[in-house]
Scaffold this active site. Structure first.
Site, short mmCIF file in Angstrom:
data_model
loop_
_atom_site.label_atom_id
_atom_site.label_comp_id
_atom_site.label_asym_id
_atom_site.label_seq_id
_atom_site.Cartn_x
_atom_site.Cartn_y
_atom_site.Cartn_z
N SER A 79 0.83 -1.20 0.00
CA SER A 79 0.00 0.00 0.00
C SER A 79 0.87 1.25 0.00
O SER A 79 2.04 1.23 0.39
CB SER A 79 -0.89 0.02 1.24
N1 SAH Z 1 -0.74 -4.97 3.54
C1 SAH Z 1 0.21 -5.49 2.59
C2 SAH Z 1 -0.40 -6.15 1.36
C3 SAH Z 1 -1.57 -5.46 0.72
S1 SAH Z 1 -2.14 -6.32 -0.77
C4 SAH Z 1 1.19 -4.43 2.16
O1 SAH Z 1 0.93 -3.24 2.29
O2 SAH Z 1 2.25 -4.82 1.68
C5 SAH Z 1 -3.43 -7.32 -0.09
C6 SAH Z 1 -2.96 -8.63 0.46
O3 SAH Z 1 -4.11 -9.36 0.91
C7 SAH Z 1 -2.25 -9.53 -0.55
O4 SAH Z 1 -1.01 -9.93 -0.04
C8 SAH Z 1 -3.20 -10.72 -0.69
O5 SAH Z 1 -2.54 -11.95 -0.92
C9 SAH Z 1 -3.90 -10.72 0.65
N2 SAH Z 1 -5.20 -11.43 0.67
C10 SAH Z 1 -6.18 -11.41 -0.25
N3 SAH Z 1 -7.19 -12.23 0.12
C11 SAH Z 1 -6.83 -12.76 1.31
C12 SAH Z 1 -7.46 -13.67 2.21
N4 SAH Z 1 -8.66 -14.21 1.98
N5 SAH Z 1 -6.81 -13.97 3.34
C13 SAH Z 1 -5.59 -13.44 3.64
N6 SAH Z 1 -4.96 -12.58 2.82
C14 SAH Z 1 -5.56 -12.24 1.67
#
Ligand code: SAH
Length: 228
Positions: free
Chosen positions: A64
């Site tokens: 993000s």
């Molecule tokens: N907060 C992190 C990643 C944001 S992207 C950062 O800033 O780096 C959103 C993340 O949510 C991704 O890594 C994706 O794999 C995860 N995600 C999506 N669906 C999910 C689920 N059902 N359970 C756990 N994680 C999930």
């Protein structure tokens, strides 16, 4: 305005966010200064690590934008500050790059040595990335990381004083609300096309919760892993 916070150094980026009032809590600001964002972007993007923009980390995921991490920390830190009676626990759902798990760890430790951050993602390559990047900051032991479905949270370690969700849920996941401690807060984007960042607050007796819309946002979806 957010874009103008970009800098050539981590300290410069956080300073610009502070000046723009995009990070207001001093504990949140310090936590962001303690985490080098360059350790959480892909190697090819290291030169852009201090831009105030999201960057792809593969697997349809993005780290993000710094101002979004700042907003989440600003919303969560006051609850950690208020909690002095026992060790705090924080859950980061959709940990991806691991940046926010690292920043949350430093926010917790400023309040309370021994408080703990738990981080989950549903894709193994992404939890591996979370672990690898946390290790660059020496935090591989400090933060607990596991591959699990964010819709279900991590019941074994509940209740959590704060939960951050880094992907947009189509509706508020019940298990996550249940896993909030009395007085705890959850920061979660909710919606499909039009998404809102919600602040969910559990009542002090734990029997109910309120939701407040903070702002319109755009996050990747919280994937339904086990739709039943
Ligand atoms: N907060 C992190 C990643 C944001 S992207 C950062 O800033 O780096 C959103 C993340 O949510 C991704 O890594 C994706 O794999 C995860 N995600 C999506 N669906 C999910 C689920 N059902 N359970 C756990 N994680 C999930």
């Amino acid at each position: 305005m957010a874009w103008q916070c970009s800098s050539r150094s981590n300290a410069g980026l956080v300073e610009n966010l502070r000046r723009a009032k995009l990070v207001q809590n001093v504990v949140a600001e310090t936590a962001m200064k303690l985490v080098d964002r360059a350790n959480f972007v892909l190697d090819k993007d290291r030169e852009r690590a201090y831009e105030d923009s999201p960057q792809s980390i593969g697997f349809d995921a993005t780290i993000s934008a710094p101002h979004m991490h700042a907003m989440a920390l600003d919303l969560i830190v006051p609850v950690l500050q208020a909690r002095q009676d026992r060790l705090v626990k924080v859950l980061d759902v959709g940990s991806g790059s691991g940046y926010l798990a690292a920043a949350l760890h430093h926010a917790v430790q400023q309040q309370q040595q021994g408080g703990k951050v738990f981080a989950i993602d549903y894709l193994e390559p992404l939890t591996e990335m979370t672990k690898r990047n946390l290790a660059k900051e020496g935090l591989q032991e400090a933060v607990a990381v596991d591959t699990r479905d964010g819709w279900k949270g991590w019941a074994e370690h509940a209740p959590f004083d704060a939960i951050h969700v880094g992907a947009a849920a189509s509706m508020l996941p019940d298990p996550l609300v249940q896993q909030l401690a009395p007085g705890g807060v959850m920061v979660i984007p909710v919606g499909v096309f039009d998404q809102e960042l919600l602040l969910v607050t559990k009542s002090q007796d734990g029997s109910s919760h309120t939701t407040k819309s903070i702002t319109g946002v755009r996050y990747v979806p919280l994937i339904p892993v086990d739709p039943e």
